[in-house]
Design a protein around this motif. Structure first.
Motif, short mmCIF file in Angstrom:
data_model
loop_
_atom_site.label_atom_id
_atom_site.label_comp_id
_atom_site.label_asym_id
_atom_site.label_seq_id
_atom_site.Cartn_x
_atom_site.Cartn_y
_atom_site.Cartn_z
N VAL A 130 -33.51 6.81 7.54
CA VAL A 130 -32.27 6.38 6.90
C VAL A 130 -32.59 5.31 6.12
CG1 VAL A 130 -29.90 5.44 7.28
CG2 VAL A 130 -30.76 7.17 8.72
N ASP A 131 -32.25 5.39 4.86
CA ASP A 131 -32.49 4.29 3.83
C ASP A 131 -31.31 4.41 2.73
OD1 ASP A 131 -33.32 2.60 1.79
OD2 ASP A 131 -35.50 3.12 2.09
N THR A 132 -30.41 3.55 2.83
CA THR A 132 -29.16 3.62 1.81
C THR A 132 -29.58 3.38 0.55
OG1 THR A 132 -28.35 1.60 2.63
CG2 THR A 132 -27.60 3.48 3.90
N THR A 133 -30.75 2.92 0.31
CA THR A 133 -31.03 2.58 -1.20
C THR A 133 -31.75 3.77 -1.86
OG1 THR A 133 -33.33 1.73 -0.57
CG2 THR A 133 -31.60 0.04 -0.42
N VAL A 134 -32.05 4.79 -1.08
CA VAL A 134 -32.58 6.24 -1.77
C VAL A 134 -31.36 6.80 -2.50
CG1 VAL A 134 -33.60 8.25 -1.38
CG2 VAL A 134 -34.35 6.19 -0.08
N GLY A 144 -34.80 -0.16 1.90
CA GLY A 144 -35.76 -0.35 0.83
C GLY A 144 -37.11 -1.12 1.23
N LYS A 145 -36.73 -1.77 2.31
CA LYS A 145 -37.83 -2.80 2.87
C LYS A 145 -38.61 -2.57 3.84
CE LYS A 145 -34.46 -6.22 1.27
NZ LYS A 145 -33.35 -7.05 1.83
N ASP A 163 -41.18 11.16 -0.79
CA ASP A 163 -42.05 10.04 -0.50
C ASP A 163 -41.46 8.88 -0.55
OD1 ASP A 163 -43.88 11.99 -0.27
OD2 ASP A 163 -44.89 11.84 -2.29
N LEU A 164 -41.70 7.67 0.31
CA LEU A 164 -41.20 6.64 0.38
C LEU A 164 -42.04 5.71 0.56
CD1 LEU A 164 -38.35 7.19 3.08
CD2 LEU A 164 -38.05 7.12 0.49
N THR A 165 -42.16 4.20 -0.31
CA THR A 165 -43.10 3.41 -0.43
C THR A 165 -42.50 2.08 0.00
OG1 THR A 165 -44.43 4.19 -2.05
CG2 THR A 165 -44.77 2.07 -1.66
N TYR A 166 -42.89 1.38 1.09
CA TYR A 166 -42.51 0.12 1.59
C TYR A 166 -43.65 -1.06 1.78
CZ TYR A 166 -38.59 3.02 3.41
OH TYR A 166 -37.65 3.79 3.25
N GLY A 167 -43.62 -1.58 0.71
CA GLY A 167 -44.90 -2.68 0.54
C GLY A 167 -46.03 -1.80 0.33
N SER A 168 -47.06 -1.98 1.28
CA SER A 168 -48.09 -1.12 1.21
C SER A 168 -48.39 -0.14 2.02
CB SER A 168 -49.25 -1.93 1.72
OG SER A 168 -49.06 -2.46 3.13
#
Length: 192
Positions: A179-183, A145-146, A63-68
Motif C-alpha cells: 500500500v502506497d498512497t503516493t503511487v 513513498g518513504k 517497480d517501487l524504489t525507497y531510498g536504496s
C-alpha cells in the motif's frame, strides 16, 4: 621410448570444478523432483478450490524504489481501503452448507497489526462456483513513498472445516501486496 605428458594444474582444477557443479546441479534437480511429487501425492484435490481473487480498486504491478531498496514487480494499491472478492468452487460431489470463510489481513513484520473478518456461504452445490466479497477492508500501513516495509500486507483467505455442513478439508490461499498512497495509478486501471 616413453613419452611424458604434462598437464597444467589449472586445467585439472577447471575440469574438476565443472564436474562438481554438474554433480551438485543433478543432485539438486533430483531432490526437487522427489519433493514435488511427494507433496502432490499428499495433497489430494481440495473440496473447495480457490479460482481467483480480485481486489477493487484494481492493483497495479510496478517497480517501487525507497531510498536504496527497489521492489521489482510489486502489487500496489494506492487507497486506504479496498474490496476483496474471491471466487471459489465446490469440487466435491456433495452439497455443502454453512461454509466458513475467513479473511485475515496482516502487516508484514508486525503481527500486532492483524485484522480477521469471518464470513460464510449459506450453501454450495456440487461443482458450483460462488463469489465471496469482503468490503471496505482498511489498510494497516502505508509506505507513503518513504518506507519499503511500512505498507507490505499479507492477505490470507481460508475455508475452514465444518463437518456438519459437509466441509471436511481446510483450504487456504495467500498473497502479498504493498500500500502506497503516493503511487499514481493510470486512469485506465481504475475503470476496469
Amino acid at each position: 621410448m616413453s613419452k611424458i605428458i604434462t598437464i597444467d594444474r589449472k586445467y585439472i582444477v577447471m575440469v574438476a570444478s565443472v564436474f562438481v557443479i554438474c554433480l551438485i546441479g543433478f543432485a539438486g534437480f533430483s531432490f526437487w523432483q522427489k519433493t514435488d511429487t511427494s507433496v502432490s501425492k499428499n495433497n489430494a484435490t481440495p473440496e473447495i478450490k480457490m479460482l481467483g481473487v480480485t481486489v477493487e480498486p484494481a492493483s497495479v504491478v510496478k517497480d517501487l524504489t525507497y531510498g536504496s531498496v527497489t521492489l521489482k514487480g510489486a502489487q500496489v494499491i494506492s487507497t486506504k481501503s479496498f474490496d476483496l472478492i474471491a471466487t471459489i468452487q465446490n469440487t466435491s460431489a456433495k452439497k455443502m452448507t454453512n461454509v466458513p470463510v475467513e479473511l485475515q489481513v496482516t502487516l508484514v513484520g508486525d503481527n500486532t497489526k492483524k485484522v480477521t473478518s469471518p464470513g460464510s456461504l449459506p450453501s454450495l452445490e456440487p461443482g458450483a462456483t460462488a463469489r465471496v466479497a469482503f468490503r471496505q477492508i482498511k489498510v494497516l500501513g502505508d509506505a507513503l513513498g518513504k518506507s519499503s516495509t511500512a505498507g507490505q500486507h499479507l492477505i490470507t483467505l481460508r475455508i475452514n472445516p465444518n463437518p456438519e455442513g459437509g466441509v471436511e478439508q481446510a483450504t487456504e490461499a495467500s498473497f502479498r501486496f504493498n500500500v502506497d498512497t503516493t503511487v499514481k495509478i493510470p486512469p485506465t486501471v481504475n475503470k476496469q
